[in-house]
Design an enzyme around this catalytic site. Structure first.
Site, PDB file in Angstrom:
ATOM      1  N   ARG A  41       0.828  -1.205   0.000  1.00  0.00           N
ATOM      2  CA  ARG A  41       0.000   0.000   0.000  1.00  0.00           C
ATOM      3  C   ARG A  41       0.856   1.247   0.000  1.00  0.00           C
ATOM      4  NH1 ARG A  41      -4.165  -1.047   4.728  1.00  0.00           N
ATOM      5  NH2 ARG A  41      -3.327   0.985   5.236  1.00  0.00           N
ATOM      6  N   THR A  42       0.362   2.262  -0.669  1.00  0.00           N
ATOM      7  CA  THR A  42       1.044   3.556  -0.644  1.00  0.00           C
ATOM      8  C   THR A  42       0.765   4.219   0.692  1.00  0.00           C
ATOM      9  OG1 THR A  42       0.690   3.812  -3.005  1.00  0.00           O
ATOM     10  CG2 THR A  42       1.231   5.778  -1.767  1.00  0.00           C
ATOM     11  N   LEU A  43       1.818   4.559   1.390  1.00  0.00           N
ATOM     12  CA  LEU A  43       1.635   5.178   2.705  1.00  0.00           C
ATOM     13  C   LEU A  43       1.973   6.671   2.676  1.00  0.00           C
ATOM     14  CD1 LEU A  43       3.160   2.282   4.793  1.00  0.00           C
ATOM     15  CD2 LEU A  43       0.757   2.885   4.567  1.00  0.00           C
ATOM     16  N   ASN A 145      -4.905   2.021  -1.423  1.00  0.00           N
ATOM     17  CA  ASN A 145      -3.615   2.031  -2.095  1.00  0.00           C
ATOM     18  C   ASN A 145      -3.619   3.119  -3.170  1.00  0.00           C
ATOM     19  OD1 ASN A 145      -1.103   1.364  -2.989  1.00  0.00           O
ATOM     20  ND2 ASN A 145      -1.758  -0.438  -4.154  1.00  0.00           N
ATOM     21  N   PRO A 146      -3.722   4.366  -2.730  1.00  0.00           N
ATOM     22  CA  PRO A 146      -3.954   5.442  -3.701  1.00  0.00           C
ATOM     23  C   PRO A 146      -2.756   5.751  -4.571  1.00  0.00           C
ATOM     24  CG  PRO A 146      -3.589   6.365  -1.524  1.00  0.00           C
ATOM     25  CD  PRO A 146      -3.601   4.879  -1.360  1.00  0.00           C
TER      26      PRO A 146
END
Lengths: 264, 277
Positions: A41-43, A145-146
């Site tokens: 995931r994009t953090l 997970n943008p």
């Protein structure tokens, strides 16, 4: 319930071939997978671009952005093109994570390729691309997970001007003038006061430069190297990079502590 | 055509390079009741003959709205037609949802044709037994396509499929050059007159036909009975001068000056299977 089943199907889909089919849901006995892809995931973003500002003018759309890519507080990259032409009719500008922008360009490349392969006189215009991007961004947001970008999509097709924006959480709208990031706070107020329906090209550029100058003064991630892109019925052109003239001899800058002795 | 040893499987070629099962599927289309389509630069009209199993039952629906800008008329196995219409609606709505924009009809028919082709190359499937006249709009204007069980599709100015469609085709062949610039009203009138050709002597009434229109500024919709009857009334009173000689058709055309008292006589399709309308 159906949303999860549908998300399930999405997760199965190969990321390389981004299937955008939203099937009428049918029971298929699948359970809901855990978000076990946590490590995927994009953090937070790493290399980011700052504001993009765009306006509609008499003949089409004008969009401006600088060429900086910041690595946190370091201005690491100074030659990043944050605006790219999409097909014949559209231009995409992005702020936020640069690598995600490149990923989006790959998706759009594939989309436009398939569109061109039809070779049938129909083509995807800015409205269609904008909506496609909205779907992509919103779906990624739903999966936690943008793609960490705010996108500006503009273009002209069949005489109709189109200017829209999509954020990383899938918020999407159209307007006569849009901006991302700091541009929303510093540029939009200027545009609300000074934008008109029938701006000429020169007036439009002047207005954009005014906005970019304010951003240059006040946004620490901005650099003095910008491009302006023009979209008209004839096509899309992105200018060569250039700099704005700045003036730092304001009295307040020359002696900033005159009103507050002891400060710096 | 006659039975032969190469016609059991859809995946068996004949020595002369034919796939008989596919051709038999196209026969099924010919057995269905007639469907007609015509187009002008800006409008498409689809019309069909209503057939009911018996006087007790209602007639089968043969014209379906796929989207505001696309409609389809079918001939052959209506069950297959219904399934394909649902597929078309699904494709159309998916495109609209993703792109906020109507699916160009030219792309829809290719999807449809590719779907039909799959059934001609799998041993566990059979071809769809339905022909589809797809009318719709895209960026370049109005289009009419015919999708065939073989997986082929063709674009037409005007076309007719189903039983006794040859009579309609002959009528359309004489007039098609004027269709491109036709007005909406003339196009509808031509469609209804083409329908009349397929009736071969039965009196034309609005209850016998279904007509639908779509245009650049007009969403797809079916015309109501009154409007159809009004159009019929404009030409039914005038006795027809031209004799229509359908291919291989020996029946002379009856005078069409009837004042609406003609009964719906038994049609000549005694051999139509109940599932085909």
């Amino acid at each position: 319930m159906t949303m999860e089943l549908w998300l399930e199907q999405e997760e199965e889909a190969d990321r390389e071939t981004f299937e955008m089919t939203f099937m009428i849901p049918i029971e298929n006995g699948h359970g809901v997978k855990n978000a076990e892809a946590d490590s995927q995931r994009t953090l937070y973003p790493y290399v980011t671009g700052t504001s993009v500002v765009a306006i509609k003018y008499k003949d089409g759309i004008l969009m401006a952005s600088d060429m900086g890519g910041s690595y946190g507080s370091t201005l690491r990259y100074k030659n990043i093109e944050r605006m790219k032409a999409i097909g014949k009719h559209s231009l995409l500008g992005a702020s936020g994570e640069i690598s995600d922008f490149q990923e989006i360009l790959r998706y759009l490349d594939e989309l436009m390729l398939n569109d061109n392969m039809w070779d049938d006189g129909n083509s995807l215009g800015p409205k269609e691309v904008h909506n496609y991007l909205t779907r992509v961004m919103y779906n990624r947001r739903n999966k936690f997970n943008p793609l960490w970008n705010t996108l500006v999509l503009g273009g002209v097709k069949n005489g109709e001007k189109y200017l829209g924006m999509v954020s990383m959480i899938g918020v999407s709208f159209e307007d006569n003038h849009v901006a991302t990031g700091f541009g929303n706070h510093l540029a939009r107020p200027i545009l609300r006061d000074e934008w008109r329906e029938d701006l000429s090209f020169e007036e439009g550029v002047k207005l954009l430069e005014k906005c970019m100058r304010v951003l240059l003064y006040r946004d620490r991630s901005a650099i003095n190297k910008l491009q302006i892109a023009k979209m008209t019925e004839e096509g899309v052109t992105v200018s060569e990079p250039y700099s704005l003239k700045t003036f730092w001899d304001f009295k307040a800058f020359t002696n900033p502590t005159v009103g507050a002795e002891g400060s710096w | 055509m006659f039975r032969n040893q190469y016609d059991t499987d859809v995946t068996t070629w004949s020595p002369t390079g034919r796939l008989f099962q596919v051709e038999y599927a196209m026969e099924a289309v010919k057995q269905g009741s007639a469907a007609i389509g015509l187009r002008s630069r800006s409008h498409v009209v689809l019309a069909c003959v209503n057939k009911a199993q018996s006087e007790l039952s209602s007639h089968q629906r043969k014209i379906f709205k796929v989207d505001d800008h696309i409609g389809v008329a079918i001939a052959g196995l209506t069950a297959d037609g219904r399934v394909l219409s649902r597929y078309m609606r699904s494709e159309s709505i998916n495109h609209s949802f993703t792109y906020e924009s109507p699916l160009p009809v030219g792309r829809l028919v290719v999807h449809l044709a590719d779907k039909a082709q799959v059934c001609t190359q799998r041993s566990w499937k059979r071809p769809y037994g339905v022909g589809l006249l797809v009318g719709g709009l895209d960026e370049s204007g109005a289009h009419l396509y015919y999708n065939c069980p073989s997986g082929n599709y063709f674009e037409y100015q005007a076309f007719a499929i189903g039983s006794r469609s040859q009579a309609a085709k002959t009528y359309l062949e004489r007039r098609f050059e004027s269709f491109q610039e036709s007005s909406r009203e003339d196009l509808i009138k031509d469609a209804i007159m083409a329908i009349r050709e397929t009736l071969q002597g039965e009196t034309l009434k609005s209850s016998l036909c279904t007509v639908s229109v779509l245009g650049v500024d007009e969403a797809f919709h079916l015309l109501d009975q009154e409007s159809i009857q009004k159009v019929i009334d404009t030409f039914e009173k005038v006795p027809e001068e031209e004799e229509d000689a359908g291919e291989g058709d020996a029946e002379p055309e009856a005078a069409t000056g009837a004042a609406g008292t003609g009964e719906q006589g038994g049609s000549g399709d005694q051999d139509v299977a109940p599932m085909e309308i």
